[in-house]
Design an enzyme around this catalytic site. Structure first.
Site, mmCIF file in Angstrom:
data_model
loop_
_atom_site.group_PDB
_atom_site.id
_atom_site.type_symbol
_atom_site.label_atom_id
_atom_site.label_comp_id
_atom_site.label_asym_id
_atom_site.label_seq_id
_atom_site.Cartn_x
_atom_site.Cartn_y
_atom_site.Cartn_z
ATOM 1 N N SER A 427 8.901 -9.277 -3.097
ATOM 2 C CA SER A 427 9.215 -8.296 -2.061
ATOM 3 C C SER A 427 9.574 -6.940 -2.642
ATOM 4 O O SER A 427 9.690 -5.968 -1.910
ATOM 5 C CB SER A 427 10.385 -8.793 -1.208
ATOM 6 O OG SER A 427 11.552 -8.917 -2.007
ATOM 7 N N HIS A 448 3.185 -10.902 0.608
ATOM 8 C CA HIS A 448 4.623 -10.920 0.902
ATOM 9 C C HIS A 448 4.864 -11.526 2.275
ATOM 10 O O HIS A 448 4.701 -10.871 3.306
ATOM 11 C CB HIS A 448 5.194 -9.497 0.831
ATOM 12 C CG HIS A 448 6.662 -9.445 1.129
ATOM 13 N ND1 HIS A 448 7.263 -8.362 1.714
ATOM 14 C CD2 HIS A 448 7.650 -10.357 0.933
ATOM 15 C CE1 HIS A 448 8.556 -8.606 1.869
ATOM 16 N NE2 HIS A 448 8.809 -9.811 1.405
ATOM 17 N N GLU A 460 2.535 -8.875 4.210
ATOM 18 C CA GLU A 460 2.119 -7.626 3.572
ATOM 19 C C GLU A 460 1.153 -7.975 2.435
ATOM 20 O O GLU A 460 1.514 -8.706 1.518
ATOM 21 C CB GLU A 460 3.328 -6.863 3.036
ATOM 22 C CG GLU A 460 4.204 -6.282 4.138
ATOM 23 C CD GLU A 460 5.432 -5.567 3.622
ATOM 24 O OE1 GLU A 460 5.764 -4.488 4.139
ATOM 25 O OE2 GLU A 460 6.087 -6.096 2.692
ATOM 26 N N ASN A 498 10.400 -3.044 3.584
ATOM 27 C CA ASN A 498 11.639 -2.789 2.847
ATOM 28 C C ASN A 498 11.819 -1.311 2.518
ATOM 29 O O ASN A 498 12.949 -0.814 2.459
ATOM 30 C CB ASN A 498 11.693 -3.624 1.569
ATOM 31 C CG ASN A 498 11.977 -5.081 1.858
ATOM 32 O OD1 ASN A 498 12.338 -5.442 2.973
ATOM 33 N ND2 ASN A 498 11.805 -5.943 0.872
#
Length: 593
Positions: A427, A448, A460, A498
């Site tokens: 991540s 991800h 992702e 993120n």
């Protein structure tokens, strides 16, 4: 200021002013609607009639309550009509000049005991109050759009505001069925102060061509449970309005995260201000329309497709929650799965965790007993990566440690057959650094998944500069088969979710550090005003403060932006071992299980 605030004037009958008037009229207040535009006043009446009719149709109010509410709403074209109002709420255009003119005119009209409230979300309440002959009666009353539906109201005090005025409007907000949050005077207040920084970063991400508008919006909706993606929300708010708010925030904070992304200025200057103009980041069916229509930037299904490799068997490396969740996802989709851990015992334990998860699905009626047995039969638990010799796709889900992942990929390079796709679920680590641990970096890609993998729809898909086209096409096709939504992004810290989520969380911590607002008020503001499923401090404690700090450090190291430096309070809590729910204490304390 101890009056019951039974007669209230609303100056400015746009969407927000009309919504506030509706809330007040339905709550039994006499509402004086004021707008210099007769067309705006007529539209406000029409909107109120239509909205209350819908409310009757849905059983929320009775026909008599509708008739009474409409009778309490009267419109005028001059502020002279506010003479008898005990409270005046202005929601005129977001400029000092217009608002100050309104306050000067009101000073000459209303009684000395009337409270004057500004609906601004970006301008200084103190500066507006200073223009009034009675600055002690001026405060901010920030409703959120749409006012009838949104529960949050920010009550904003300046250094000049008298406490009785704050108490009176706070009491009113509660009587209206709203949740008032008391905040001080700074641009953006709580909700917008956190929201607009996040929206700005999303605009900058789009402008840099890092990800498409569709993928950015899908990532934040599916990865964070948000009701709207950031670019669609900017279109709804108005790109010009967002730019104004950000400029006010930047002038106060000088934080680069608040400096408006150039694309916001370009779109604003071109008149492409979002839904109200019919075009912004997206194109709409008409000015003021809600339906997005295809345009030159809309991706075609053919463009996203490509010729990939055949995938029939999947290896999942790891024994934790994420590894077992990913293995369950692949097995449910019909793939033969090898679940490999450092020992046979750990692998068997991971498979038993999958069995329990499948059993819960059967109990809840989401899965048949037959499907449960077939899914479990597709999974083979192994105590060594040697079992990956014939898999078509190998997915690692081990500790978030670069050296650990590099060692594992070096092993996969030796074990897996030529042509196998190798995927990392990292991540925050650079995928290319993991890929370079192999002699075939073109076969390596990021996948991800989000936790819990069986429930979360987002993946992702992270391409490095060396990832082969057919590997990328393969993983996108696999995501579709396992019923996940793939979004494409490049190999940089944080990817999409993120990179947008953690600066927002970090800024929330800074608000607490600065004693601007409490944990509870910030969490309430983001849930009620932003539609977030969890407040930032609730989320930080769930994610883990140590995990959050590590991601903040990675983002700061990659982008070198001072605004991304981890908040000292976060570092102090981690150093003290207060890591969130898993330790029983983080930003809040939790009962030990």
């Amino acid at each position: 200021m101890d009056t019951p605030l039974s007669t209230i004037a609303v100056v400015g009958l746009g969407t927000m002013g009309t919504g506030i008037a509706e809330v007040l009229a339905l709550a039994g207040r006499e509402v004086i609607g004021i707008d210099i535009s007769e067309a705006a006043a007529r539209q406000a009446v029409t909107s109120l009639e239509a909205s209350t009719a819908r409310a009757v149709g849905r059983g929320r109010i009775t026909e008599q309550e509708r008739v009474d509410a409409l009778a309490r709403f009267r419109t005028y074209d001059t502020v002279q009509a506010a003479a008898d109002a005990e409270l005046v709420i202005e929601v005129v255009p977001e400029t000092y000049e217009i608002k100050q003119q309104v306050f000067r005119e009101l000073d000459a009209v209303v009684s000395a005991t009337a409270i004057l409230a500004t609906g601004t979300n970006a301008l200084s309440v103190t500066r507006l109050a200073a223009e009034s002959q009675h600055p002690e009666r001026v405060l901010g009353l920030h409703f959120f759009n749409p006012a009838p539906a949104m529960k949050l109201v920010e009550v904003v005090s300046s250094v000049l505001t008298a406490p009785p005025a704050v108490e009176a409007v706070t009491r009113l907000a509660r009587e209206l069925g709203k949740e008032p949050v008391a905040v001080g005077d700074r641009p953006g207040f709580v909700a917008d102060g956190l929201l607009f920084g996040y929206l700005n970063q999303a605009a900058a991400m789009y402008e840099a061509n890092y990800a498409s508008r569709e993928d950015i919006d899908a990532a934040m909706k599916l990865g964070c449970g948000l009701p709207m993606g950031p670019l669609a929300l900017l279109d709804l708010i108005g790109i010009d309005t967002a730019r104004t708010v950000l400029e006010a925030m930047y002038s106060a904070s000088h934080d680069r995260l608040h400096a408006p992304a150039p694309v916001l200025g370009q779109l604003s200057e071109a008149g492409l201000t979002g839904r109200k103009a019919g075009r912004g980041f997206y194109t709409y069916d008409a000015p003021g329309g809600q339906d997005v229509v295809p345009d030159a930037l809309t991706p075609s299904p053919e463009a996203a497709a490509g010729t990939g490799r055949e995938i029939a068997s999947v290896g999942v490396a790891g024994s934790g929650t994420m590894a077992s969740g990913i293995a369950e996802v692949f097995a449910k989709a019909g793939y033969t799965v090898v679940l490999a851990a450092r020992s046979q015992e750990k692998a068997d334990l991971a498979k038993s965790r999958i069995a329990k998860s499948l059993e819960r699905s059967v109990t809840k009626g989401r899965l048949t007993a037959e499907a449960r047995d077939e899914t479990l039969a597709r999974i083979t638990a192994a105590g060594s990566l040697d079992a990956f010799a014939e898999v078509d796709l190998a997915v690692e889900a081990v500790a978030e440690d670069l050296e650990v992942k590099q060692q594992l990929f070096a092993t996969l390079d030796k074990v897996c057959r030529p042509g196998a796709v190798l995927a990392t679920t990292t991540s925050s680590l650079p995928v290319i650094a993991i890929a370079r641990a192999t002699a075939r970096p073109e076969d390596v890609i990021g996948m991800h998944f989000f936790n819990p993998a069986p429930a979360m729809k987002l993946v992702e898909v992270v391409r490095t500069v060396l990832t082969a086209d057919d590997v990328h096409a393969t993983v996108r096709a696999v995501c579709t088969k396992i019923r996940k939504h793939p979004v494409d992004c490049g190999d940089r810290a944080g990817f999409i979710v993120n990179a947008l989520l953690f600066p927002y969380l970090n800024n929330a911590i800074k608000m607490v550090e600065e004693h601007y607002a409490s944990l509870d008020d910030i969490d309430a503001a983001m849930k009620l005003g932003g539609g977030y499923p969890m407040g930032p401090f609730e989320l930080l404690d769930v994610v883990g403060l140590d995990v959050s700090l590590a991601i903040e450090k990675v983002l700061h190291r990659e982008f070198r932006d001072p605004g991304l430096a981890p908040a000292p309070l976060l570092e102090h809590l981690v150093a003290a071992g207060c890591l969130g729910r898993k330790t029983g204490r983080g930003f809040r304390e939790y009962a030990r299980r």
